[in-house]
Design a protein around this motif. Sequence first.
Motif, PDB file in Angstrom:
ATOM      1  N   ASP A  29     -51.657  40.271 -13.335  1.00 49.28           N
ATOM      2  CA  ASP A  29     -50.249  40.663 -13.507  1.00 49.28           C
ATOM      3  C   ASP A  29     -49.351  39.925 -12.513  1.00 49.28           C
ATOM      4  OD1 ASP A  29     -50.546  42.481 -15.663  1.00 49.28           O
ATOM      5  OD2 ASP A  29     -51.211  44.058 -14.296  1.00 49.28           O
ATOM      6  N   ASP A  30     -49.849  39.732 -11.262  1.00 47.73           N
ATOM      7  CA  ASP A  30     -49.062  38.972 -10.279  1.00 47.73           C
ATOM      8  C   ASP A  30     -48.855  37.538 -10.761  1.00 47.73           C
ATOM      9  OD1 ASP A  30     -49.157  41.181  -8.599  1.00 47.73           O
ATOM     10  OD2 ASP A  30     -50.929  40.460  -7.512  1.00 47.73           O
ATOM     11  N   ILE A  31     -49.935  36.935 -11.254  1.00 50.06           N
ATOM     12  CA  ILE A  31     -49.849  35.555 -11.743  1.00 50.06           C
ATOM     13  C   ILE A  31     -48.859  35.489 -12.901  1.00 50.06           C
ATOM     14  CG2 ILE A  31     -51.165  33.746 -12.938  1.00 50.06           C
ATOM     15  CD1 ILE A  31     -53.595  34.559 -11.240  1.00 50.06           C
ATOM     16  N   ALA A  32     -48.980  36.469 -13.799  1.00 48.06           N
ATOM     17  CA  ALA A  32     -48.102  36.511 -14.969  1.00 48.06           C
ATOM     18  C   ALA A  32     -46.639  36.600 -14.538  1.00 48.06           C
ATOM     19  CB  ALA A  32     -48.464  37.697 -15.853  1.00 48.06           C
ATOM     20  N   GLY A  33     -46.371  37.425 -13.534  1.00 53.43           N
ATOM     21  CA  GLY A  33     -44.998  37.605 -13.061  1.00 53.43           C
ATOM     22  C   GLY A  33     -44.395  36.276 -12.616  1.00 53.43           C
ATOM     23  N   LEU A  34     -45.201  35.446 -11.949  1.00 53.16           N
ATOM     24  CA  LEU A  34     -44.706  34.144 -11.473  1.00 53.16           C
ATOM     25  C   LEU A  34     -44.467  33.180 -12.623  1.00 53.16           C
ATOM     26  CD1 LEU A  34     -47.090  33.684  -8.413  1.00 53.16           C
ATOM     27  CD2 LEU A  34     -44.630  34.151  -8.329  1.00 53.16           C
ATOM     28  N   CYS A  35     -45.195  33.393 -13.721  1.00 51.07           N
ATOM     29  CA  CYS A  35     -45.114  32.463 -14.853  1.00 51.07           C
ATOM     30  C   CYS A  35     -44.166  32.966 -15.940  1.00 51.07           C
ATOM     31  CB  CYS A  35     -46.487  32.283 -15.490  1.00 51.07           C
ATOM     32  SG  CYS A  35     -47.732  31.661 -14.388  1.00 51.07           S
ATOM     33  N   GLY A  36     -43.557  34.109 -15.730  1.00 48.06           N
ATOM     34  CA  GLY A  36     -42.656  34.646 -16.754  1.00 48.06           C
ATOM     35  C   GLY A  36     -43.411  35.122 -17.980  1.00 48.06           C
ATOM     36  N   THR A  37     -44.624  35.632 -17.786  1.00 49.98           N
ATOM     37  CA  THR A  37     -45.334  36.165 -18.952  1.00 49.98           C
ATOM     38  C   THR A  37     -46.004  37.479 -18.568  1.00 49.98           C
ATOM     39  OG1 THR A  37     -46.964  35.666 -20.675  1.00 49.98           O
ATOM     40  CG2 THR A  37     -47.404  34.728 -18.500  1.00 49.98           C
ATOM     41  N   ILE A  38     -46.982  37.906 -19.356  1.00 46.86           N
ATOM     42  CA  ILE A  38     -47.641  39.187 -19.117  1.00 46.86           C
ATOM     43  C   ILE A  38     -49.119  38.948 -18.802  1.00 46.86           C
ATOM     44  CG2 ILE A  38     -46.054  40.624 -20.445  1.00 46.86           C
ATOM     45  CD1 ILE A  38     -47.838  40.256 -22.887  1.00 46.86           C
ATOM     46  N   GLY A  39     -49.723  39.889 -18.097  1.00 44.36           N
ATOM     47  CA  GLY A  39     -51.125  39.763 -17.704  1.00 44.36           C
ATOM     48  C   GLY A  39     -52.044  39.494 -18.887  1.00 44.36           C
ATOM     49  N   TYR A  40     -51.699  40.036 -20.051  1.00 41.84           N
ATOM     50  CA  TYR A  40     -52.483  39.823 -21.275  1.00 41.84           C
ATOM     51  C   TYR A  40     -52.713  38.319 -21.496  1.00 41.84           C
ATOM     52  CZ  TYR A  40     -50.502  44.394 -23.094  1.00 41.84           C
ATOM     53  OH  TYR A  40     -50.103  45.689 -23.309  1.00 41.84           O
ATOM     54  N   GLU A  41     -51.608  37.550 -21.364  1.00 45.73           N
ATOM     55  CA  GLU A  41     -51.691  36.120 -21.676  1.00 45.73           C
ATOM     56  C   GLU A  41     -52.551  35.383 -20.648  1.00 45.73           C
ATOM     57  OE1 GLU A  41     -47.882  34.235 -22.401  1.00 45.73           O
ATOM     58  OE2 GLU A  41     -48.813  32.288 -22.702  1.00 45.73           O
ATOM     59  N   ILE A  42     -52.533  35.855 -19.419  1.00 46.32           N
ATOM     60  CA  ILE A  42     -53.330  35.203 -18.373  1.00 46.32           C
ATOM     61  C   ILE A  42     -54.822  35.397 -18.647  1.00 46.32           C
ATOM     62  CG2 ILE A  42     -53.829  35.106 -15.889  1.00 46.32           C
ATOM     63  CD1 ILE A  42     -50.980  34.102 -16.734  1.00 46.32           C
ATOM     64  N   VAL A  43     -55.259  36.632 -18.869  1.00 44.92           N
ATOM     65  CA  VAL A  43     -56.708  36.847 -19.077  1.00 44.92           C
ATOM     66  C   VAL A  43     -57.180  36.263 -20.415  1.00 44.92           C
ATOM     67  CG1 VAL A  43     -57.126  38.747 -17.468  1.00 44.92           C
ATOM     68  CG2 VAL A  43     -56.271  39.275 -19.756  1.00 44.92           C
ATOM     69  N   CYS A  44     -56.351  36.385 -21.461  1.00 48.47           N
ATOM     70  CA  CYS A  44     -56.745  35.803 -22.754  1.00 48.47           C
ATOM     71  C   CYS A  44     -56.799  34.287 -22.668  1.00 48.47           C
ATOM     72  CB  CYS A  44     -55.751  36.181 -23.857  1.00 48.47           C
ATOM     73  SG  CYS A  44     -55.850  37.891 -24.340  1.00 48.47           S
ATOM     74  N   GLY A  45     -56.061  33.713 -21.737  1.00 47.67           N
ATOM     75  CA  GLY A  45     -55.948  32.254 -21.656  1.00 47.67           C
ATOM     76  C   GLY A  45     -57.013  31.596 -20.797  1.00 47.67           C
ATOM     77  N   ILE A  46     -57.833  32.362 -20.100  1.00 52.31           N
ATOM     78  CA  ILE A  46     -58.895  31.763 -19.285  1.00 52.31           C
ATOM     79  C   ILE A  46     -59.859  31.064 -20.235  1.00 52.31           C
ATOM     80  CG2 ILE A  46     -60.786  32.210 -17.663  1.00 52.31           C
ATOM     81  CD1 ILE A  46     -59.140  34.546 -16.548  1.00 52.31           C
ATOM     82  N   SER A  47     -60.041  29.757 -20.041  1.00 53.13           N
ATOM     83  CA  SER A  47     -60.626  28.961 -21.126  1.00 53.13           C
ATOM     84  C   SER A  47     -62.144  29.094 -21.196  1.00 53.13           C
ATOM     85  CB  SER A  47     -60.223  27.498 -20.968  1.00 53.13           C
ATOM     86  OG  SER A  47     -60.899  26.948 -19.865  1.00 53.13           O
ATOM     87  N   LYS A  48     -62.664  28.547 -22.279  1.00 53.44           N
ATOM     88  CA  LYS A  48     -64.113  28.588 -22.540  1.00 53.44           C
ATOM     89  C   LYS A  48     -64.891  27.895 -21.437  1.00 53.44           C
ATOM     90  CE  LYS A  48     -64.624  26.598 -26.617  1.00 53.44           C
ATOM     91  NZ  LYS A  48     -63.303  26.331 -27.207  1.00 53.44           N
TER      92      LYS A  48
END
Length: 404
Positions: free
Chosen positions: A366-385
């Motif tokens: 959520d902290d990372i998301a806040g800096l990127c203007g998005t939501i924590g959902y997008e950060i964890v879903c975006g961790i790549s293969k």
Amino acid sequence: MQNYRKRAWAEISLDALAENVRLIQEQLHPGTEFCAVVKADAYGHGEEFICKKLYNLGIRFYAVSSFEEAVRVRRWCPDGEILILGYTAPECAPVLAQEHIIQAILSEEYARELENYLENDPENNLKLKCHIKLDTGMGRIGLSAKSAQERQNVIEIMQKIHALKHLKIDGIFTHFSVADEPDSKNIAYTARQKRSIIRAAQMLQEKNIPLRHVHFLNSAGICYHNDSETGSDSTLARAGIIMYGLMPNSALAVPIPVKPVLSFYSRISHIKTIRPGDCISYGRTYKAEITRRIATVTIGYADGYPRALSNQGEMLVRGIRCPIVGRVCMDQTMIDISRIPEELEIQPGEIVTLSGQDGKASITADDIAGLCGTIGYEIVCGISKRIPRIFIENSRIIHEDHLI
Ligand SMILES: *Cc1c(COP(=O)(O)O)cnc(C)c1O
């Protein structure tokens, strides 16, 4: 099989998952069953081991977003219900019926297409369970059910669907659009969404269309709209993000003390001292004003570490916050480690925490998301293969991806 040292990895705590599930279940009213939302590879956490753990915890209702996800989850969870929340190509209907998967119905035409494929299947007695999606204000999919007129129309459509030979209506559901921002306007909007579906359910009951399920609670609903008066009308609580320990809205305290299930780590590959005027990374967007110690970390945007963190984010080294300097590259990122005392003798190979706890310091998705203007959902879903997930249970590694 050899386990080489990893450049970056994600640790998934199945113990944290179990504790989160327990805490959420405590908040549910007696008539509400926990439904684990495991779409998108369990929000990037790794569907197989998340599902197996949930199954061992006794969870018997799962929600996914596609046919492929549903068929895979059926392997990990041999009994119990699996609901596909969105569209599935109607050609899949016979397999859905055979696998006892519940399909969301988005419209009358869609119901008829599913029925056609079931009718034409050689195995002619197939029955497909479905949950009719009502659009009470999200504006995404489903039968419009905002006004009394629209609800009347929904009832007529549902009577037609009820009469189809191969579809079995098992429930209705809707999705909240502003439950995560509970100011007075949004509270009223969400209350209207709830009233719309509860009213539709009553009208169906009057028409003798039995419903096993009427559901509307998502994570934000569980957190902010689960009062005993109307929350208890939801027979399922579709818990997604809070089950993974992140917040539906990171600006708001969550009344349930869940903890992040995923931690994200990488390593230092190179350390150097730079002088005033020296620049770091593409575009020379960072220029040292004084002498600095710079470490290169083996993580980049190809790993799902957002490029938007360039000159913005921080990483933890020995519990100390180290700012990102210059642009995040595809596979590498530089941080300023000047604050770390020399005597700690940081060397290449040192572990860096991208998100997680390190000593007294912590960074969340959520902290990372806040800096990127998005939501924590997008950060964890975006961790790549490319990032192996390491699953921990009772402080032991029970599975590790990508062993070579
Ligand atoms: C993704 C999804 C959920 C879960 O949402 P969270 O905010 O993660 O709890 C619930 N219901 C539907 C229809 C969804 O698409």
